[in-house]
Design a protein around this motif. Structure first.
Motif, short mmCIF file in Angstrom:
data_model
loop_
_atom_site.label_atom_id
_atom_site.label_comp_id
_atom_site.label_asym_id
_atom_site.label_seq_id
_atom_site.Cartn_x
_atom_site.Cartn_y
_atom_site.Cartn_z
N ASN A 1 2.23 -6.59 -6.59
CA ASN A 1 2.35 -5.75 -7.77
C ASN A 1 0.99 -5.09 -8.03
O ASN A 1 0.18 -5.59 -8.81
N ILE A 2 0.75 -3.98 -7.36
CA ILE A 2 -0.52 -3.28 -7.50
C ILE A 2 -0.24 -1.90 -8.09
O ILE A 2 0.67 -1.19 -7.65
N GLU A 3 -1.02 -1.54 -9.09
CA GLU A 3 -0.84 -0.24 -9.75
C GLU A 3 -1.11 0.90 -8.77
O GLU A 3 -2.03 0.85 -7.96
N ASN B 1 -8.31 6.42 -0.86
CA ASN B 1 -9.38 7.41 -0.77
C ASN B 1 -10.66 6.78 -0.23
O ASN B 1 -11.36 7.39 0.58
N LEU B 2 -10.95 5.56 -0.63
CA LEU B 2 -12.14 4.86 -0.17
C LEU B 2 -12.11 4.66 1.35
O LEU B 2 -13.08 4.98 2.04
N TYR C 1 -2.81 6.32 5.79
CA TYR C 1 -3.26 5.10 5.13
C TYR C 1 -2.40 4.78 3.91
O TYR C 1 -2.06 3.62 3.66
N LEU C 2 -2.06 5.80 3.14
CA LEU C 2 -1.25 5.60 1.93
C LEU C 2 0.11 5.02 2.28
O LEU C 2 0.57 4.06 1.64
N ILE D 1 -4.04 2.01 -5.78
CA ILE D 1 -3.70 2.28 -4.38
C ILE D 1 -4.25 3.64 -3.96
O ILE D 1 -4.81 3.78 -2.88
N PHE D 2 -4.12 4.65 -4.81
CA PHE D 2 -4.64 5.98 -4.50
C PHE D 2 -6.15 5.96 -4.30
O PHE D 2 -6.69 6.56 -3.37
#
Length: 155
Positions: free
Chosen positions: A122-124, A133-134, A108-109, A128-129
């Motif tokens: 532009n996502i921190e 996880n969700l 998924y990552l 994303i982590f």
């Protein structure tokens, strides 16, 4: 047919299972975030499988929380000497689950990082982590419910 399915879900303690999963997920996510922020300081997390190790640790702590809640609250397993057998089954099932979660977390990552790169979003990375996880835990929840109900805490 659909109403019968909903009735089965209600009778199966799925709502309690869901709440115990949410609480365990929060424990898992907090531990994962603490490891990423304090140990890796948000940098070099993707090097040498470090994120997998962090996820393995956070999942293990979340699973212990989940065992206690599922045994005592969701499935109300009897304490007539079966805790040892349930613990062994839980550990076995959880080991498979943790490996499964680590693998799908990385899949998924990679997908999410690829998509954010492709669409130049532009996502921190910390977001994303946590989002990864969700969706990992959501996927794992369905598999876990039936495993716990019919294998680990079977009456």
């Amino acid at each position: 047919m659909f109403l019968g399915f909903l009735k089965k879900i209600k009778e199966s303690n799925f709502s309690k299972f869901f709440l115990s999963g949410v609480f365990s997920f929060l424990v898992d996510t907090i531990v994962l975030s603490v490891i990423i922020v304090l140990i890796f300081k948000g940098e070099n997390v993707l090097l040498f499988g470090s994120i997998s190790i962090a996820k393995l640790i956070s999942s293990s702590i979340g699973l212990f929380t989940n065992f206690v809640l599922n045994r005592n609250w969701v499935f109300k397993a009897k304490s007539n000497g079966t805790i040892r057998r349930q613990s062994i089954k839980f550990i076995t099932f959880s080991a498979v689950n943790v490996i499964f979660a680590s693998i799908i977390y990385n899949i998924y990552l990679e997908i999410i990082i690829f998509l954010t790169t492709q669409f130049r979003l532009n996502i921190e990375m910390n977001f994303i982590f946590i989002f990864t996880n969700l969706i990992t835990e959501g996927t794992k929840m369905i598999f876990s419910f039936f495993g716990y109900k019919y294998f680990v805490f079977r009456k």
